[in-house]
Design a protein around this motif. Structure first.
Motif, PDB file in Angstrom:
ATOM      1  N   PHE A   1      33.707  38.991  45.505  1.00 58.00           N
ATOM      2  CA  PHE A   1      33.029  40.275  45.336  1.00 58.00           C
ATOM      3  C   PHE A   1      31.794  40.145  44.448  1.00 58.00           C
ATOM      4  O   PHE A   1      30.782  40.816  44.672  1.00 58.00           O
ATOM      5  CB  PHE A   1      34.008  41.310  44.777  1.00 58.00           C
ATOM      6  CG  PHE A   1      35.005  41.768  45.804  1.00 58.00           C
ATOM      7  CD1 PHE A   1      34.653  42.720  46.745  1.00 58.00           C
ATOM      8  CD2 PHE A   1      36.277  41.225  45.857  1.00 58.00           C
ATOM      9  CE1 PHE A   1      35.545  43.139  47.717  1.00 58.00           C
ATOM     10  CE2 PHE A   1      37.188  41.633  46.816  1.00 58.00           C
ATOM     11  CZ  PHE A   1      36.826  42.584  47.752  1.00 58.00           C
TER      12      PHE A   1
ATOM     13  N   ASP B   1      33.519  47.550  38.890  1.00 58.37           N
ATOM     14  CA  ASP B   1      32.298  47.506  39.689  1.00 58.37           C
ATOM     15  C   ASP B   1      31.529  46.192  39.552  1.00 58.37           C
ATOM     16  O   ASP B   1      31.059  45.628  40.546  1.00 58.37           O
ATOM     17  CB  ASP B   1      31.371  48.660  39.290  1.00 58.37           C
ATOM     18  CG  ASP B   1      31.885  50.007  39.749  1.00 58.37           C
ATOM     19  OD1 ASP B   1      32.760  50.041  40.641  1.00 58.37           O
ATOM     20  OD2 ASP B   1      31.417  51.025  39.211  1.00 58.37           O
TER      21      ASP B   1
ATOM     22  N   TYR C   1      40.603  44.400  39.313  1.00 55.98           N
ATOM     23  CA  TYR C   1      41.405  45.619  39.347  1.00 55.98           C
ATOM     24  C   TYR C   1      41.511  46.208  37.942  1.00 55.98           C
ATOM     25  O   TYR C   1      41.856  45.500  36.994  1.00 55.98           O
ATOM     26  CB  TYR C   1      42.810  45.326  39.857  1.00 55.98           C
ATOM     27  CG  TYR C   1      42.914  45.045  41.328  1.00 55.98           C
ATOM     28  CD1 TYR C   1      43.127  46.086  42.239  1.00 55.98           C
ATOM     29  CD2 TYR C   1      42.820  43.759  41.818  1.00 55.98           C
ATOM     30  CE1 TYR C   1      43.242  45.837  43.602  1.00 55.98           C
ATOM     31  CE2 TYR C   1      42.933  43.490  43.179  1.00 55.98           C
ATOM     32  CZ  TYR C   1      43.140  44.544  44.066  1.00 55.98           C
ATOM     33  OH  TYR C   1      43.248  44.282  45.417  1.00 55.98           O
TER      34      TYR C   1
ATOM     35  N   THR D   1      37.922  54.150  40.141  1.00 56.85           N
ATOM     36  CA  THR D   1      37.691  53.780  41.531  1.00 56.85           C
ATOM     37  C   THR D   1      36.588  52.734  41.599  1.00 56.85           C
ATOM     38  O   THR D   1      35.474  52.960  41.125  1.00 56.85           O
ATOM     39  CB  THR D   1      37.282  55.005  42.365  1.00 56.85           C
ATOM     40  OG1 THR D   1      38.325  55.987  42.286  1.00 56.85           O
ATOM     41  CG2 THR D   1      37.088  54.617  43.826  1.00 56.85           C
ATOM     42  N   SER D   2      36.887  51.604  42.194  1.00 51.29           N
ATOM     43  CA  SER D   2      35.906  50.526  42.313  1.00 51.29           C
ATOM     44  C   SER D   2      34.957  50.795  43.478  1.00 51.29           C
ATOM     45  O   SER D   2      35.341  51.381  44.488  1.00 51.29           O
ATOM     46  CB  SER D   2      36.614  49.189  42.529  1.00 51.29           C
ATOM     47  OG  SER D   2      35.680  48.160  42.792  1.00 51.29           O
ATOM     48  N   LYS D   3      33.721  50.332  43.327  1.00 54.44           N
ATOM     49  CA  LYS D   3      32.773  50.431  44.435  1.00 54.44           C
ATOM     50  C   LYS D   3      33.099  49.409  45.525  1.00 54.44           C
ATOM     51  O   LYS D   3      32.568  49.483  46.632  1.00 54.44           O
ATOM     52  CB  LYS D   3      31.348  50.220  43.930  1.00 54.44           C
ATOM     53  CG  LYS D   3      31.029  48.799  43.480  1.00 54.44           C
ATOM     54  CD  LYS D   3      29.587  48.684  43.001  1.00 54.44           C
ATOM     55  CE  LYS D   3      29.239  47.249  42.620  1.00 54.44           C
ATOM     56  NZ  LYS D   3      27.851  47.121  42.117  1.00 54.44           N
ATOM     57  N   HIS D   4      33.954  48.445  45.194  1.00 54.61           N
ATOM     58  CA  HIS D   4      34.333  47.414  46.153  1.00 54.61           C
ATOM     59  C   HIS D   4      35.539  47.860  46.977  1.00 54.61           C
ATOM     60  O   HIS D   4      36.380  48.625  46.503  1.00 54.61           O
ATOM     61  CB  HIS D   4      34.664  46.108  45.428  1.00 54.61           C
ATOM     62  CG  HIS D   4      33.552  45.596  44.578  1.00 54.61           C
ATOM     63  ND1 HIS D   4      32.387  45.089  45.099  1.00 54.61           N
ATOM     64  CD2 HIS D   4      33.415  45.537  43.222  1.00 54.61           C
ATOM     65  CE1 HIS D   4      31.586  44.711  44.112  1.00 54.61           C
ATOM     66  NE2 HIS D   4      32.181  44.981  42.968  1.00 54.61           N
ATOM     67  N   ASN D   5      35.619  47.352  48.170  1.00 57.51           N
ATOM     68  CA  ASN D   5      36.717  47.714  49.066  1.00 57.51           C
ATOM     69  C   ASN D   5      37.902  46.779  48.826  1.00 57.51           C
ATOM     70  O   ASN D   5      38.146  45.838  49.576  1.00 57.51           O
ATOM     71  CB  ASN D   5      36.250  47.627  50.522  1.00 57.51           C
ATOM     72  CG  ASN D   5      37.309  48.097  51.497  1.00 57.51           C
ATOM     73  OD1 ASN D   5      38.188  48.888  51.141  1.00 57.51           O
ATOM     74  ND2 ASN D   5      37.245  47.602  52.722  1.00 57.51           N
ATOM     75  N   LEU D   6      38.655  47.063  47.772  1.00 55.81           N
ATOM     76  CA  LEU D   6      39.787  46.225  47.401  1.00 55.81           C
ATOM     77  C   LEU D   6      41.072  46.759  48.014  1.00 55.81           C
ATOM     78  O   LEU D   6      41.318  47.965  48.005  1.00 55.81           O
ATOM     79  CB  LEU D   6      39.952  46.198  45.878  1.00 55.81           C
ATOM     80  CG  LEU D   6      38.795  45.662  45.040  1.00 55.81           C
ATOM     81  CD1 LEU D   6      39.112  45.839  43.557  1.00 55.81           C
ATOM     82  CD2 LEU D   6      38.537  44.210  45.356  1.00 55.81           C
ATOM     83  N   PRO D   7      41.916  45.886  48.531  1.00 55.45           N
ATOM     84  CA  PRO D   7      43.235  46.354  48.963  1.00 55.45           C
ATOM     85  C   PRO D   7      44.025  46.792  47.744  1.00 55.45           C
ATOM     86  O   PRO D   7      43.827  46.268  46.636  1.00 55.45           O
ATOM     87  CB  PRO D   7      43.862  45.110  49.604  1.00 55.45           C
ATOM     88  CG  PRO D   7      43.163  43.959  48.980  1.00 55.45           C
ATOM     89  CD  PRO D   7      41.756  44.424  48.708  1.00 55.45           C
ATOM     90  N   THR D   8      44.894  47.776  47.911  1.00 53.91           N
ATOM     91  CA  THR D   8      45.690  48.231  46.776  1.00 53.91           C
ATOM     92  C   THR D   8      46.754  47.185  46.443  1.00 53.91           C
ATOM     93  O   THR D   8      47.146  46.366  47.285  1.00 53.91           O
ATOM     94  CB  THR D   8      46.390  49.554  47.089  1.00 53.91           C
ATOM     95  OG1 THR D   8      47.365  49.350  48.127  1.00 53.91           O
ATOM     96  CG2 THR D   8      45.381  50.608  47.547  1.00 53.91           C
TER      97      THR D   8
END
Length: 356
Positions: free
Chosen positions: A243, A306, A311, A318-325
């Protein structure tokens, strides 16, 4: 003669650190009393000295932004990066360190076991879920990171990726997998492997892994670069390296992708922590604790989410990255203090031939 004496003293300190680190946190409180009785820190009480196992690139922008509103008027931060926890033991009671900010649960567990971390205030410990704070109250998680498999989609489609680490020891991957054997994250993965599969099971996997001739690198970022450039097919890294690379270069300019192993019994799905604690011999424990508390603030947690793609450990970030939970990943439920047996892991890696 003096240099020889110093080297011998350092070796003795490393050996002592290794022996006590094997035992986890047992006896840490008693050792803290012993350490406290021998404190001789002559540092500046208006300076919070941070020993960071993390790199300057990851941490400095945040630490440099801290003003008097966090630590108090006249108090400044001095940070030393890329540090090893054994340095604290070598310095003993004379260490100028106030805060240890490590990249791995094993580092914090070993320091706590040796008595070099003091109890944190309740408001700091209470800021995170219980599983991310030391039961002995001596460290607290700051961020979380998942182990992942980087891969080159030009060489292997996602559908053909191995489902777990046992798929990495297939002969077809000979000379095509990168890893960073001296990196703390790799050693923590191997420690988790020992916890989940026992000593014999871990050794068997490592022997098979060595047989496929994995390629050594100094850093996770170098592993990712090699995969991105097509020099390797696969690489074992932490998720946030991808990322950060994508943020720096643009996701469309990064060829490599990452694959998350999943499952409560899968060592490759380990979710580890970066964590912090206040040193027993700190001469400014109040300001040091305030710094650790700041690292758990919404501002700091948003920075890590960000800017580094890690995590957060507090809610509502809320991260700007598309992280799986983390629920999606379903990582192994390992007591993070069990990752403190780093010396046993290193001994096994040397015996197998995966660490010099």
């Amino acid at each position: 003669m003096r240099n020889t004496t110093l080297r011998m003293a350092a070796l003795a300190a490393v050996a002592a650190f290794a022996l006590t680190a094997c035992s986890g946190n047992d006896g840490g409180t008693d050792r803290a009393d012993e350490v406290a009785a021998n404190c001789d820190n002559s540092g500046d009480p208006n300076t919070v000295t941070v020993y960071s196992g993390r790199t300057e690139k990851l941490v400095a922008p945040l630490l440099n932004s801290i003003g008097p509103d966090v630590l108090g008027a006249g108090v400044k931060i001095e940070a030393l990066y890329d540090q090893k926890p054994v340095k604290v033991l070598e310095e003993g009671g004379k260490s100028p360190a106030d805060v240890w900010f490590g990249q791995d649960a094993g580092e914090l567990g070993a320091l706590a076991a040796n008595g070099y971390l003091s109890e944190l205030p309740a408001q700091v410990l209470g800021a995170v879920p219980a599983q991310y704070a030391d039961p002995g109250k001596r460290w607290v998680a700051i961020t979380l990171r998942s182990r992942v498999l980087a891969y080159d989609p030009r060489q292997i489609p996602a559908a053909d990726l191995p489902g777990g680490i046992d798929g990495l020891v297939d002969e077809k991957w000979r000379g095509k997998i990168g890893y960073a054997p001296t990196n703390a994250s790799w050693k923590s993965f191997v420690t988790a492997l020992r916890v989940l599969r026992g000593e014999d099971g871990a050794r068997a996997w490592l022997q098979k892994f060595k047989a496929v001739e994995p390629v050594e690198f100094d850093k996770n970022s170098a592993v990712l670069d090699a995969v991105d450039q097509g020099r390797l097919t696969l690489g074992l890294i932490n998720h946030y390296y991808w990322f950060m690379k994508a943020a720096a270069q643009g996701a469309d300019n990064v060829t490599a992708k990452i694959h998350y192993f999943k499952g409560s019994e899968e060592p490759g799905a380990l979710v580890n922590i970066a964590a912090a604690g206040v040193l027993t011999c700190s001469d400014n424990k109040e300001a040091a604790a305030k710094l650790v508390e700041f690292l758990l603030s919404a501002r700091a947690q948003q920075y890590f989410a960000d800017e580094t793609g890690e995590y957060p450990v507090i809610a509502n970030i809320t991260s700007k990255h598309n992280l799986p939970t983390l629920t999606e990943l379903s990582p192994p439920a390992i007591d993070l203090n069990q990752l403190s047996s780093v010396s046993e892991t290193e001994a096994m890696l040397r015996d197998v031939g995966l660490l010099k």
